[in-house]
Motif scaffolding. Structure first.
Motif, PDB file in Angstrom:
ATOM      1  N   ARG A  26       0.823  -1.211   0.000  1.00  0.00           N
ATOM      2  CA  ARG A  26       0.000   0.000   0.000  1.00  0.00           C
ATOM      3  C   ARG A  26       0.854   1.257   0.000  1.00  0.00           C
ATOM      4  O   ARG A  26       0.530   2.235  -0.673  1.00  0.00           O
ATOM      5  N   ILE A  30       0.644   4.098  -2.872  1.00  0.00           N
ATOM      6  CA  ILE A  30       0.381   5.506  -2.548  1.00  0.00           C
ATOM      7  C   ILE A  30       1.505   6.392  -3.068  1.00  0.00           C
ATOM      8  O   ILE A  30       1.264   7.452  -3.657  1.00  0.00           O
ATOM      9  N   ASP A  43      -2.958  14.336   0.494  1.00  0.00           N
ATOM     10  CA  ASP A  43      -3.768  13.112   0.492  1.00  0.00           C
ATOM     11  C   ASP A  43      -2.894  11.878   0.708  1.00  0.00           C
ATOM     12  O   ASP A  43      -3.279  10.945   1.418  1.00  0.00           O
ATOM     13  N   THR A  46      -1.971  11.726   4.363  1.00  0.00           N
ATOM     14  CA  THR A  46      -3.130  11.308   5.153  1.00  0.00           C
ATOM     15  C   THR A  46      -3.342   9.796   5.040  1.00  0.00           C
ATOM     16  O   THR A  46      -3.572   9.117   6.043  1.00  0.00           O
ATOM     17  N   GLN A  47      -3.250   9.282   3.829  1.00  0.00           N
ATOM     18  CA  GLN A  47      -3.429   7.843   3.630  1.00  0.00           C
ATOM     19  C   GLN A  47      -2.319   7.043   4.301  1.00  0.00           C
ATOM     20  O   GLN A  47      -2.568   5.984   4.879  1.00  0.00           O
TER      21      GLN A  47
END
Length: 65
Positions: A26, A30, A43, A46-47
């Motif tokens: 992940r 990202i 973003d 944040t993820q």
């Protein structure tokens, strides 16, 4: 490289290993999206925060120090 675990705690370490691999995948995804302009830096951050907290929670659930 193959790791061998012995004893009663083998299952929790294997499960944590699965979580670590998913976290790694992940993070890579990202970072790829952010690098290629598909995701803003905020973003992405944040993820990454969310999945880091999920990994910490999983570690706590497996009772691993």
């Amino acid at each position: 490289m193959k790791a061998n675990w012995y004893g009663q705690s083998q299952a929790k370490y294997l499960a944590l290993n699965v979580n670590l691999r998913e976290f790694y995948q992940r993070v890579n995804y990202i970072c790829y999206l952010q690098t290629h302009g598909k995701l803003s830096p905020q973003d992405a951050y944040t993820q990454l925060e969310v999945i880091w907290k999920q990994l910490k929670l999983a570690k706590k659930e497996f009772d691993i120090s």
